[in-house]
Write a protein that holds these residues in place. Structure first.
Motif, PDB file in Angstrom:
ATOM      1  N   GLY A 153       0.816  -1.208   0.000  1.00  0.00           N
ATOM      2  CA  GLY A 153       0.000   0.000   0.000  1.00  0.00           C
ATOM      3  C   GLY A 153       0.847   1.254   0.000  1.00  0.00           C
ATOM      4  N   ASN A 154       0.168   2.395  -0.148  1.00  0.00           N
ATOM      5  CA  ASN A 154       0.846   3.683  -0.049  1.00  0.00           C
ATOM      6  C   ASN A 154       1.007   4.040   1.421  1.00  0.00           C
ATOM      7  N   CYS A 155       2.100   4.656   1.747  1.00  0.00           N
ATOM      8  CA  CYS A 155       2.421   4.976   3.134  1.00  0.00           C
ATOM      9  C   CYS A 155       1.428   5.968   3.725  1.00  0.00           C
ATOM     10  N   CYS A 156       0.904   5.637   4.886  1.00  0.00           N
ATOM     11  CA  CYS A 156      -0.026   6.510   5.601  1.00  0.00           C
ATOM     12  C   CYS A 156       0.710   7.574   6.420  1.00  0.00           C
ATOM     13  N   VAL A 157       2.028   7.487   6.486  1.00  0.00           N
ATOM     14  CA  VAL A 157       2.817   8.474   7.224  1.00  0.00           C
ATOM     15  C   VAL A 157       3.238   9.617   6.303  1.00  0.00           C
ATOM     16  N   CYS A 158       3.865   9.286   5.169  1.00  0.00           N
ATOM     17  CA  CYS A 158       4.380  10.329   4.281  1.00  0.00           C
ATOM     18  C   CYS A 158       3.523  10.556   3.037  1.00  0.00           C
ATOM     19  N   SER A 159       2.639   9.626   2.726  1.00  0.00           N
ATOM     20  CA  SER A 159       1.767   9.698   1.544  1.00  0.00           C
ATOM     21  C   SER A 159       2.537   9.756   0.230  1.00  0.00           C
ATOM     22  N   GLN A 160       3.799   9.354   0.243  1.00  0.00           N
ATOM     23  CA  GLN A 160       4.614   9.401  -0.968  1.00  0.00           C
ATOM     24  C   GLN A 160       5.190   8.043  -1.335  1.00  0.00           C
TER      25      GLN A 160
END
Length: 85
Positions: A10-17
């Protein structure tokens, strides 16, 4: 495909990048998931999915596991196939 992008969950929920991917610590080996952008780590894919406690720099040298290892530990089901296209 670039390094640390082979097994995205998945896409990172911390940095969104970055992509959160399955990796393994070389010395043990211990499997965990890791953001290839901000380097946030989770001990298990479920921890990432449920947004449980994360860490940074807890694990030492790591690499991507092979297909057999991901299947053997039961984590293949967490791979987001849409991110591989």
């Amino acid at each position: 495909m670039d390094y640390f992008e082979k097994y995205p969950i998945g896409n990172c929920c911390v940095c969104s990048q970055g992509w959160v991917v399955i990796v393994k610590e070389i010395s043990i080996p211990k499997y965990f998931v890791y953001c290839n952008e901000c380097e946030t780590e989770w001990a298990h894919p479920e921890d990432f999915i449920l947004r449980q406690k994360s860490s940074r720099f807890k694990y030492e040298d790591f690499s991507e596991p092979n297909d057999k290892e991901v299947i053997d530990i039961g984590w293949y089901k967490y791979i987001d196939q849409t991110m591989l296209q």
